[in-house]
Scaffold this motif. Sequence first.
Motif, short mmCIF file in Angstrom:
data_model
loop_
_atom_site.label_atom_id
_atom_site.label_comp_id
_atom_site.label_asym_id
_atom_site.label_seq_id
_atom_site.Cartn_x
_atom_site.Cartn_y
_atom_site.Cartn_z
N MET A 1 76.07 39.79 104.59
CA MET A 1 77.52 39.41 104.62
C MET A 1 78.70 40.46 104.58
N HIS A 2 79.50 40.21 105.24
CA HIS A 2 80.73 40.98 105.22
C HIS A 2 81.79 40.39 104.37
N LEU A 3 82.06 41.46 103.49
CA LEU A 3 82.98 40.83 102.41
C LEU A 3 84.21 41.70 102.65
N PHE A 4 85.48 40.95 102.00
CA PHE A 4 86.86 41.75 102.33
C PHE A 4 86.92 42.92 101.33
N CYS A 5 86.13 42.82 100.20
CA CYS A 5 86.36 43.99 99.24
C CYS A 5 85.34 45.11 99.81
N HIS A 6 84.52 44.94 100.61
CA HIS A 6 83.73 46.11 101.44
C HIS A 6 84.58 47.09 102.06
N ASP A 7 85.72 46.44 102.88
CA ASP A 7 86.78 47.04 103.51
C ASP A 7 87.86 47.48 102.72
N HIS A 8 88.33 46.71 101.85
CA HIS A 8 89.54 47.11 100.87
C HIS A 8 89.12 46.94 99.63
N PRO A 9 88.42 48.14 99.03
CA PRO A 9 88.21 47.86 97.62
C PRO A 9 89.28 47.99 96.81
N GLU A 10 90.37 48.37 97.33
CA GLU A 10 91.52 48.89 96.62
C GLU A 10 92.56 47.72 96.49
N THR A 11 92.33 46.67 97.21
CA THR A 11 93.18 45.59 97.30
C THR A 11 92.84 44.44 96.28
N LEU A 12 93.36 44.23 95.24
CA LEU A 12 92.76 43.43 94.05
C LEU A 12 93.51 41.97 93.94
N GLY A 13 94.87 41.93 94.93
CA GLY A 13 95.37 40.71 94.70
C GLY A 13 95.66 40.30 96.21
N VAL A 14 95.24 38.79 96.66
CA VAL A 14 95.54 38.51 97.77
C VAL A 14 96.31 37.04 97.49
N GLU A 15 97.28 36.73 98.43
CA GLU A 15 97.77 35.48 98.51
C GLU A 15 97.08 34.73 99.75
N THR A 16 96.73 33.64 99.36
CA THR A 16 95.62 33.02 100.56
C THR A 16 95.80 31.51 100.26
N GLN A 17 94.87 30.65 100.84
CA GLN A 17 94.75 29.17 100.79
C GLN A 17 93.53 28.98 100.31
N PRO A 23 85.56 19.63 92.01
CA PRO A 23 85.93 19.94 90.91
C PRO A 23 85.03 21.33 90.24
N GLY A 24 85.84 22.19 89.55
CA GLY A 24 85.19 23.35 88.87
C GLY A 24 85.06 24.60 89.93
N ARG A 25 85.25 24.42 91.10
CA ARG A 25 84.92 25.51 92.10
C ARG A 25 85.97 25.26 93.38
N ILE A 26 86.14 26.55 94.09
CA ILE A 26 86.91 26.58 95.03
C ILE A 26 86.42 27.69 96.08
N ALA A 27 86.78 27.43 97.27
CA ALA A 27 86.37 28.38 98.53
C ALA A 27 87.82 28.72 98.96
N LEU A 28 88.11 30.09 99.20
CA LEU A 28 89.41 30.57 99.74
C LEU A 28 89.20 31.22 101.10
N ALA A 29 90.03 31.02 101.78
CA ALA A 29 90.32 31.51 103.15
C ALA A 29 90.20 33.16 102.98
N GLN A 30 90.57 33.69 102.07
CA GLN A 30 90.31 35.20 102.04
C GLN A 30 90.33 35.42 100.45
N SER A 31 89.31 36.40 99.99
CA SER A 31 88.79 36.56 98.72
C SER A 31 88.58 37.99 98.52
N PRO A 32 89.43 38.59 97.52
CA PRO A 32 89.38 39.93 97.18
C PRO A 32 88.11 40.19 96.30
N PHE A 33 87.31 39.22 95.68
CA PHE A 33 86.27 39.35 94.87
C PHE A 33 85.08 39.83 95.45
#
Length: 239
Positions: A1-17, A23-33
């Motif tokens: 699985m290719h994660l955003f944090c693999h390519d951008h380990p320094e980017t700790l905050g993103v504005e996304t959708q 209830p109790g969980r969410i999937a995001l268009a982009q995630s820095p986690f």
Amino acid sequence: MHLFCHDHPETLGVETQAVEFQPGRIALAQSPFYPGGGGQLADQGVVRWSGGEAKVVGFEVAGGKVWHLLDTEAEIAGAVEALVDPEFRRKMRQLHTGTHILNAYVFQSFDGALVTGVQMAADGTARMDFDVPGADNDRLRALEGPINDAIRQNIPVNFAYIGMSVAQAEHGLIRSRSVAPPPTPDGKVRIVEIMGLDRQACGGTHLTSTGDSPPLRILKIENKGRHNRRVRLGLAENP
Ligand SMILES: [Zn+2]
């Protein structure tokens, strides 16, 4: 699985959708986690939206989707700000890079010995198990010097994606079944390289240069059966 944090380990905050909510969980268009795996703990942090803020308390990866588990069941929709706890991520990157340095010297000094397990902890320590039949524990302990030399030399850490069959053909690249990341959908595997010292398949987050780590201490060596040694290492808190 290719994660955003693999390519951008320094980017700790993103504005996304929010793309999906339950209830109790969410999937995001982009995630820095980093959702955890390969012995590295999952990131901590928060998500913020127009209605409030929730703590991210865990992750569930299913069907190529990363669910962020939250400490609230409040409904979330629309724009979301996702923020990784910087201190925790920094500690994991330091510790994870340290495990590669230890691994490199064990691999070199003990005839290509393989990792049989690795686990990092939130307190800045980690344990690594190696298959080193009959190893002299003092020789393992003595690796602390070279490990800290590698940190002082501030060696760049790079990554690249290569084909899985190429990776399998290169001796020592797949250092352990338990830590090797699953291939990407196009059959590639992520290779992390501490330039001139170590090169192996890994899917975690690392420093971009070894000098960003405090010194490391080898805290303890335990015998786990005739073959395995468990090495405990930790970040020196007050270098
Ligand atoms: Zn790694």
